[in-house]
Design a protein around this motif. Structure first.
Motif, mmCIF file in Angstrom:
data_model
loop_
_atom_site.group_PDB
_atom_site.id
_atom_site.type_symbol
_atom_site.label_atom_id
_atom_site.label_comp_id
_atom_site.label_asym_id
_atom_site.label_seq_id
_atom_site.Cartn_x
_atom_site.Cartn_y
_atom_site.Cartn_z
ATOM 1 N N ASP A 3 0.836 -1.209 0.000
ATOM 2 C CA ASP A 3 0.000 0.000 0.000
ATOM 3 C C ASP A 3 0.866 1.252 0.000
ATOM 4 O OD1 ASP A 3 -2.186 -1.555 0.026
ATOM 5 O OD2 ASP A 3 -2.748 -1.163 2.113
ATOM 6 N N ASP A 4 1.988 1.208 0.761
ATOM 7 C CA ASP A 4 2.898 2.365 0.819
ATOM 8 C C ASP A 4 3.419 2.702 -0.572
ATOM 9 O OD1 ASP A 4 2.908 2.915 3.587
ATOM 10 O OD2 ASP A 4 4.164 1.149 3.922
ATOM 11 N N HIS A 5 3.811 1.679 -1.315
ATOM 12 C CA HIS A 5 4.366 1.913 -2.644
ATOM 13 C C HIS A 5 3.303 2.443 -3.602
ATOM 14 C CE1 HIS A 5 7.947 -0.974 -1.806
ATOM 15 N NE2 HIS A 5 8.079 0.213 -1.270
ATOM 16 N N THR A 6 2.099 1.899 -3.473
ATOM 17 C CA THR A 6 1.012 2.374 -4.333
ATOM 18 C C THR A 6 0.737 3.852 -4.056
ATOM 19 O OG1 THR A 6 0.067 0.178 -4.291
ATOM 20 C CG2 THR A 6 -1.387 1.945 -5.011
ATOM 21 N N ARG A 7 0.759 4.227 -2.768
ATOM 22 C CA ARG A 7 0.528 5.641 -2.405
ATOM 23 C C ARG A 7 1.618 6.537 -2.992
ATOM 24 N NH1 ARG A 7 -1.745 4.059 2.357
ATOM 25 N NH2 ARG A 7 0.271 3.782 3.375
ATOM 26 N N VAL A 8 2.882 6.099 -2.858
ATOM 27 C CA VAL A 8 4.003 6.886 -3.398
ATOM 28 C C VAL A 8 3.843 7.035 -4.915
ATOM 29 C CG1 VAL A 8 6.485 6.797 -3.915
ATOM 30 C CG2 VAL A 8 5.687 6.423 -1.588
ATOM 31 N N GLN A 9 3.540 5.947 -5.579
ATOM 32 C CA GLN A 9 3.410 6.006 -7.042
ATOM 33 C C GLN A 9 2.257 6.918 -7.457
ATOM 34 O OE1 GLN A 9 3.141 1.949 -8.427
ATOM 35 N NE2 GLN A 9 5.332 1.897 -8.836
ATOM 36 N N PHE A 11 1.003 9.423 -5.758
ATOM 37 C CA PHE A 11 1.379 10.808 -5.426
ATOM 38 C C PHE A 11 2.290 11.387 -6.505
ATOM 39 C CE2 PHE A 11 4.076 13.955 -3.320
ATOM 40 C CZ PHE A 11 3.160 14.697 -2.600
ATOM 41 N N PHE A 12 3.331 10.647 -6.885
ATOM 42 C CA PHE A 12 4.305 11.204 -7.829
ATOM 43 C C PHE A 12 3.854 11.072 -9.288
ATOM 44 C CE2 PHE A 12 6.962 10.930 -4.028
ATOM 45 C CZ PHE A 12 7.428 12.229 -4.015
ATOM 46 N N THR A 13 3.006 10.099 -9.597
ATOM 47 C CA THR A 13 2.471 10.024 -10.956
ATOM 48 C C THR A 13 1.647 11.287 -11.249
ATOM 49 O OG1 THR A 13 2.435 7.618 -10.949
ATOM 50 C CG2 THR A 13 0.964 8.709 -12.517
ATOM 51 N N ALA A 14 0.887 11.731 -10.256
ATOM 52 C CA ALA A 14 0.051 12.930 -10.439
ATOM 53 C C ALA A 14 0.900 14.180 -10.623
ATOM 54 C CB ALA A 14 -0.878 13.092 -9.239
ATOM 55 N N ARG A 15 2.129 14.165 -10.148
ATOM 56 C CA ARG A 15 2.982 15.364 -10.176
ATOM 57 C C ARG A 15 4.089 15.306 -11.224
ATOM 58 N NH1 ARG A 15 0.556 14.587 -5.722
ATOM 59 N NH2 ARG A 15 0.003 16.283 -4.295
ATOM 60 N N ALA A 16 4.272 14.154 -11.852
ATOM 61 C CA ALA A 16 5.455 13.937 -12.703
ATOM 62 C C ALA A 16 5.567 14.962 -13.841
ATOM 63 C CB ALA A 16 5.435 12.519 -13.263
ATOM 64 N N ALA A 17 4.460 15.172 -14.565
ATOM 65 C CA ALA A 17 4.538 16.008 -15.775
ATOM 66 C C ALA A 17 4.945 17.444 -15.438
ATOM 67 C CB ALA A 17 3.200 15.986 -16.508
ATOM 68 N N ASP A 73 14.177 4.666 -9.438
ATOM 69 C CA ASP A 73 12.936 5.244 -8.910
ATOM 70 C C ASP A 73 11.816 4.214 -9.027
ATOM 71 O OD1 ASP A 73 12.197 8.423 -8.260
ATOM 72 O OD2 ASP A 73 10.456 7.139 -8.711
ATOM 73 N N LEU A 74 10.862 4.364 -8.118
ATOM 74 C CA LEU A 74 9.721 3.457 -8.016
ATOM 75 C C LEU A 74 8.579 3.865 -8.946
ATOM 76 C CD1 LEU A 74 8.910 1.179 -5.957
ATOM 77 C CD2 LEU A 74 7.938 2.989 -4.532
ATOM 78 N N THR A 75 8.576 5.109 -9.398
ATOM 79 C CA THR A 75 7.409 5.645 -10.117
ATOM 80 C C THR A 75 7.716 5.767 -11.607
ATOM 81 O OG1 THR A 75 6.858 6.921 -8.131
ATOM 82 C CG2 THR A 75 5.747 7.565 -10.190
ATOM 83 N N PRO A 76 7.094 4.902 -12.434
ATOM 84 C CA PRO A 76 7.394 4.944 -13.873
ATOM 85 C C PRO A 76 7.193 6.327 -14.493
ATOM 86 C CG PRO A 76 6.134 2.962 -13.346
ATOM 87 C CD PRO A 76 6.175 3.789 -12.084
ATOM 88 N N ALA A 77 6.157 7.060 -14.048
ATOM 89 C CA ALA A 77 5.873 8.361 -14.672
ATOM 90 C C ALA A 77 7.027 9.338 -14.453
ATOM 91 C CB ALA A 77 4.572 8.940 -14.117
ATOM 92 N N MET A 78 7.685 9.253 -13.296
ATOM 93 C CA MET A 78 8.831 10.147 -13.049
ATOM 94 C C MET A 78 9.979 9.773 -13.987
ATOM 95 S SD MET A 78 8.008 12.420 -10.706
ATOM 96 C CE MET A 78 9.189 13.049 -9.518
ATOM 97 N N LEU A 79 10.218 8.479 -14.147
ATOM 98 C CA LEU A 79 11.297 8.049 -15.049
ATOM 99 C C LEU A 79 10.978 8.429 -16.498
ATOM 100 C CD1 LEU A 79 12.138 4.546 -13.509
ATOM 101 C CD2 LEU A 79 13.449 6.671 -13.283
#
Ligand SMILES: C[S@@+](CC[C@H](N)C(=O)[O-])C[C@H]1O[C@@H](n2cnc3c(N)ncnc32)[C@H](O)[C@@H]1O
Length: 199
Positions: A3-9, A11-17, A73-79
């Motif tokens: 759940d922690d990882h899903t929350r992080v992803q 959060f940062f997917t929404a902010r990546a762009a 990084d854990l979040t594909p959108a950031m990468l």
């Protein structure tokens, strides 16, 4: 995926762009923090929680063409934003959790981690994993372009004594994870804790 990882992803997917546009002035601060890692040409360095890869260019400049620069990084959108910005030219990008890095023990000279530690569900365990991949005597930089008080103000909260980046908390946390804190700066314009990998 926890759940922690899903929350992080999420959060940062929404902010990546918008990440780089939102913080356009951070470049010099990242570069100054990288300079304090003491990297030499040919060194191997990991940017842990590299996000859009803003530190990859100064890291590459520090280790030169013969060095190795990795960004995890854990979040594909950031990468994806890192790729869009052309930063994979400066380092290899890994979709990976710092809790379990696909790297050999003692294979790195240093780890740079900007804005990461507050997002870790198991800071002690994750710092231990970062220590595992760094050779004895190698270094760690925990960095943020804002100090703790300035960041808390921006987020509309107060810092509390249990904040894990407070020096009295961070020093034993690092010591229990294979690191020795060697320098600690917490001022409005930056947070930078430097540590050395114990033998
Ligand atoms: C505040 S952002 C900082 C990004 C980048 N270092 C910078 O300074 O612009 C934190 C980053 O850490 C990543 N992250 C959080 N937990 C992680 C974990 N367990 N493993 C790898 N990356 C993680 C997030 O996906 C996010 O990209």
């Amino acid at each position: 995926m926890s759940d922690d990882h899903t929350r992080v992803q999420e959060f940062f997917t929404a902010r990546a762009a918008d990440w780089d546009r939102k913080f356009p002035d951070d470049g010099p601060a990242h570069a100054a923090a990288v300079a304090e890692l003491g990297l030499r040409p040919g060194d191997r360095v990991l940017d842990a929680g590299c996000g859009t890869g803003r530190a990859l260019t100064p890291l590459r400049a520090a280790v030169g063409a013969s060095g190795v620069v990795l960004g995890a990084d854990l979040t594909p959108a950031m990468l994806q934003e890192a790729v869009r910005a052309g930063r994979e030219r400066d380092g290899w990008l890994l979709l990976a959790d710092v809790a379990a890095l696909p790297l050999r023990t003692g294979s790195l000279d240093a780890v740079f981690a900007a804005g990461l530690i507050a997002h870790l569900p198991d800071p002690a365990g994750n710092l231990r994993e970062l220590a595992r991949v760094v050779r004895p005597g190698g270094s760690l930089a925990l960095f943020h372009p804002l100090g703790r008080a300035a960041l808390a103000a921006r987020q509309g909260r107060r810092i509390t004594p249990d904040d894990l980046r407070a020096e009295p908390n961070l020093r034993p946390l690092l010591a229990g994870s294979g690191w020795r804190l060697t320098s600690y700066v917490d001022e409005d314009a930056r947070f930078l804790a430097l540590a050395v990998r114990e033998d």
